[in-house]
Design a protein around this motif. Sequence first.
Motif, mmCIF file in Angstrom:
data_model
loop_
_atom_site.group_PDB
_atom_site.id
_atom_site.type_symbol
_atom_site.label_atom_id
_atom_site.label_comp_id
_atom_site.label_asym_id
_atom_site.label_seq_id
_atom_site.Cartn_x
_atom_site.Cartn_y
_atom_site.Cartn_z
ATOM 1 N N ASP A 21 -6.860 17.024 -18.203
ATOM 2 C CA ASP A 21 -7.574 16.383 -17.105
ATOM 3 C C ASP A 21 -6.666 16.397 -15.876
ATOM 4 O OD1 ASP A 21 -5.697 14.528 -17.824
ATOM 5 O OD2 ASP A 21 -7.079 12.864 -18.078
ATOM 6 N N ASP A 22 -7.163 15.869 -14.763
ATOM 7 C CA ASP A 22 -6.407 15.914 -13.507
ATOM 8 C C ASP A 22 -5.082 15.171 -13.580
ATOM 9 O OD1 ASP A 22 -8.340 17.457 -12.306
ATOM 10 O OD2 ASP A 22 -9.403 15.756 -11.435
ATOM 11 N N VAL A 23 -5.067 14.015 -14.261
ATOM 12 C CA VAL A 23 -3.851 13.206 -14.346
ATOM 13 C C VAL A 23 -2.775 13.943 -15.145
ATOM 14 C CG1 VAL A 23 -2.900 11.031 -15.170
ATOM 15 C CG2 VAL A 23 -5.154 11.072 -14.122
ATOM 16 N N LEU A 24 -3.160 14.505 -16.312
ATOM 17 C CA LEU A 24 -2.211 15.234 -17.142
ATOM 18 C C LEU A 24 -1.735 16.500 -16.433
ATOM 19 C CD1 LEU A 24 -0.660 15.418 -19.782
ATOM 20 C CD2 LEU A 24 -2.650 16.535 -20.795
ATOM 21 N N LEU A 25 -2.628 17.180 -15.729
ATOM 22 C CA LEU A 25 -2.247 18.380 -14.978
ATOM 23 C C LEU A 25 -1.172 18.054 -13.945
ATOM 24 C CD1 LEU A 25 -2.619 21.340 -14.127
ATOM 25 C CD2 LEU A 25 -4.460 20.565 -12.638
ATOM 26 N N LYS A 26 -1.349 16.952 -13.231
ATOM 27 C CA LYS A 26 -0.366 16.550 -12.224
ATOM 28 C C LYS A 26 0.991 16.266 -12.861
ATOM 29 C CE LYS A 26 0.225 13.331 -8.402
ATOM 30 N NZ LYS A 26 -0.366 12.220 -7.653
ATOM 31 N N ALA A 35 2.363 27.140 -16.498
ATOM 32 C CA ALA A 35 2.624 28.517 -16.096
ATOM 33 C C ALA A 35 1.507 29.012 -15.180
ATOM 34 C CB ALA A 35 2.732 29.421 -17.318
ATOM 35 N N ALA A 36 0.248 28.675 -15.529
ATOM 36 C CA ALA A 36 -0.880 29.141 -14.726
ATOM 37 C C ALA A 36 -2.124 28.332 -15.062
ATOM 38 C CB ALA A 36 -1.146 30.608 -14.995
ATOM 39 N N LEU A 37 -3.030 28.283 -14.099
ATOM 40 C CA LEU A 37 -4.353 27.723 -14.353
ATOM 41 C C LEU A 37 -5.210 28.846 -14.927
ATOM 42 C CD1 LEU A 37 -5.010 25.661 -11.119
ATOM 43 C CD2 LEU A 37 -4.429 24.794 -13.365
ATOM 44 N N VAL A 38 -5.993 28.542 -15.954
ATOM 45 C CA VAL A 38 -6.818 29.550 -16.606
ATOM 46 C C VAL A 38 -8.269 29.313 -16.226
ATOM 47 C CG1 VAL A 38 -7.525 30.506 -18.826
ATOM 48 C CG2 VAL A 38 -5.191 29.661 -18.526
ATOM 49 N N GLU A 39 -8.934 30.372 -15.800
ATOM 50 C CA GLU A 39 -10.355 30.277 -15.469
ATOM 51 C C GLU A 39 -11.158 30.062 -16.738
ATOM 52 O OE1 GLU A 39 -11.854 30.423 -12.437
ATOM 53 O OE2 GLU A 39 -9.877 30.494 -11.520
ATOM 54 N N ALA A 40 -12.168 29.224 -16.674
ATOM 55 C CA ALA A 40 -13.040 28.991 -17.824
ATOM 56 C C ALA A 40 -13.904 30.229 -18.033
ATOM 57 C CB ALA A 40 -13.913 27.769 -17.581
ATOM 58 N N PRO A 41 -14.178 30.611 -19.276
ATOM 59 C CA PRO A 41 -15.056 31.752 -19.525
ATOM 60 C C PRO A 41 -16.435 31.519 -18.915
ATOM 61 C CG PRO A 41 -13.991 31.041 -21.564
ATOM 62 C CD PRO A 41 -13.640 30.043 -20.506
ATOM 63 N N ALA A 42 -17.116 32.599 -18.537
ATOM 64 C CA ALA A 42 -18.410 32.504 -17.855
ATOM 65 C C ALA A 42 -19.452 31.801 -18.713
ATOM 66 C CB ALA A 42 -18.892 33.899 -17.464
ATOM 67 N N GLU A 43 -19.412 31.990 -20.052
ATOM 68 C CA GLU A 43 -20.427 31.376 -20.892
ATOM 69 C C GLU A 43 -20.265 29.863 -20.986
ATOM 70 O OE1 GLU A 43 -18.843 33.976 -23.305
ATOM 71 O OE2 GLU A 43 -17.634 32.663 -24.555
ATOM 72 N N GLU A 44 -19.069 29.338 -20.762
ATOM 73 C CA GLU A 44 -18.847 27.900 -20.834
ATOM 74 C C GLU A 44 -19.108 27.201 -19.505
ATOM 75 O OE1 GLU A 44 -15.094 26.790 -22.449
ATOM 76 O OE2 GLU A 44 -15.300 28.108 -24.179
ATOM 77 N N ALA A 45 -19.115 27.960 -18.430
ATOM 78 C CA ALA A 45 -19.308 27.356 -17.117
ATOM 79 C C ALA A 45 -20.760 26.898 -16.979
ATOM 80 C CB ALA A 45 -18.973 28.352 -16.012
ATOM 81 N N PRO A 46 -20.979 25.674 -16.505
ATOM 82 C CA PRO A 46 -22.354 25.208 -16.331
ATOM 83 C C PRO A 46 -23.048 25.966 -15.208
ATOM 84 C CG PRO A 46 -20.823 23.600 -15.452
ATOM 85 C CD PRO A 46 -20.010 24.692 -16.135
ATOM 86 N N ALA A 47 -24.338 26.182 -15.359
ATOM 87 C CA ALA A 47 -25.110 26.889 -14.338
ATOM 88 C C ALA A 47 -25.251 25.990 -13.114
ATOM 89 C CB ALA A 47 -26.485 27.250 -14.881
ATOM 90 N N PRO A 48 -25.083 26.557 -11.922
ATOM 91 C CA PRO A 48 -25.221 25.724 -10.720
ATOM 92 C C PRO A 48 -26.666 25.256 -10.571
ATOM 93 C CG PRO A 48 -24.965 28.033 -10.124
ATOM 94 C CD PRO A 48 -24.765 27.929 -11.605
ATOM 95 N N GLN A 49 -26.825 24.000 -10.187
ATOM 96 C CA GLN A 49 -28.158 23.440 -10.018
ATOM 97 C C GLN A 49 -28.657 23.744 -8.619
ATOM 98 O OE1 GLN A 49 -27.877 19.307 -10.825
ATOM 99 N NE2 GLN A 49 -27.366 19.579 -12.973
ATOM 100 N N GLN A 50 -29.926 24.129 -8.543
ATOM 101 C CA GLN A 50 -30.511 24.398 -7.239
ATOM 102 C C GLN A 50 -31.005 23.086 -6.659
ATOM 103 O OE1 GLN A 50 -33.505 27.361 -7.613
ATOM 104 N NE2 GLN A 50 -32.061 28.988 -8.063
ATOM 105 N N GLU A 51 -30.664 22.861 -5.417
ATOM 106 C CA GLU A 51 -31.070 21.627 -4.761
ATOM 107 C C GLU A 51 -32.236 21.896 -3.827
ATOM 108 O OE1 GLU A 51 -27.821 19.777 -2.808
ATOM 109 O OE2 GLU A 51 -26.517 19.890 -4.538
ATOM 110 N N ALA A 52 -33.084 20.903 -3.665
ATOM 111 C CA ALA A 52 -34.202 21.026 -2.733
ATOM 112 C C ALA A 52 -33.645 21.045 -1.316
ATOM 113 C CB ALA A 52 -35.151 19.845 -2.906
ATOM 114 N N PRO A 53 -34.306 21.768 -0.416
ATOM 115 C CA PRO A 53 -33.804 21.791 0.966
ATOM 116 C C PRO A 53 -33.798 20.387 1.555
ATOM 117 C CG PRO A 53 -35.857 23.065 0.748
ATOM 118 C CD PRO A 53 -35.482 22.573 -0.597
ATOM 119 N N VAL A 54 -32.790 20.100 2.328
ATOM 120 C CA VAL A 54 -32.628 18.764 2.899
ATOM 121 C C VAL A 54 -33.517 18.641 4.127
ATOM 122 C CG1 VAL A 54 -30.981 17.170 3.943
ATOM 123 C CG2 VAL A 54 -30.282 18.668 2.067
ATOM 124 N N GLN A 55 -34.345 17.592 4.144
ATOM 125 C CA GLN A 55 -35.209 17.318 5.290
ATOM 126 C C GLN A 55 -34.420 16.461 6.280
ATOM 127 O OE1 GLN A 55 -38.333 18.357 5.761
ATOM 128 N NE2 GLN A 55 -38.521 19.407 3.805
#
Length: 75
Positions: A21-26, A35-55
């Motif tokens: 987590d952020d605290v342990l990383l710090k 040594a390095a930050l590792v990118e999460a695999p694409a299948e584990e990454a949550p799909a971005p949510q589409q938001e309604a246009p802002v009025q």
Amino acid sequence: MRIKLASWYGDHKPGDEIDVDDVLLKALRKDGRVAALVEAPAEEAPAPQQEAPVQPAPVVEQTPEPAVETGRKRR
């Protein structure tokens, strides 16, 4: 978040990838154990949510209030 270790951390040897987590990383960065930050695999990454246009909010005009006098005046 996943990191790759640069040195031993508990039972984990250098080069192991662990979830932190952020605290342990710090703390681990401060100790020089990351040594390095590792990118999460694409299948584990949550799909971005589409938001309604802002009025835009309707504009409400306000009349300025008159200044209130306190009774004492500066000299």
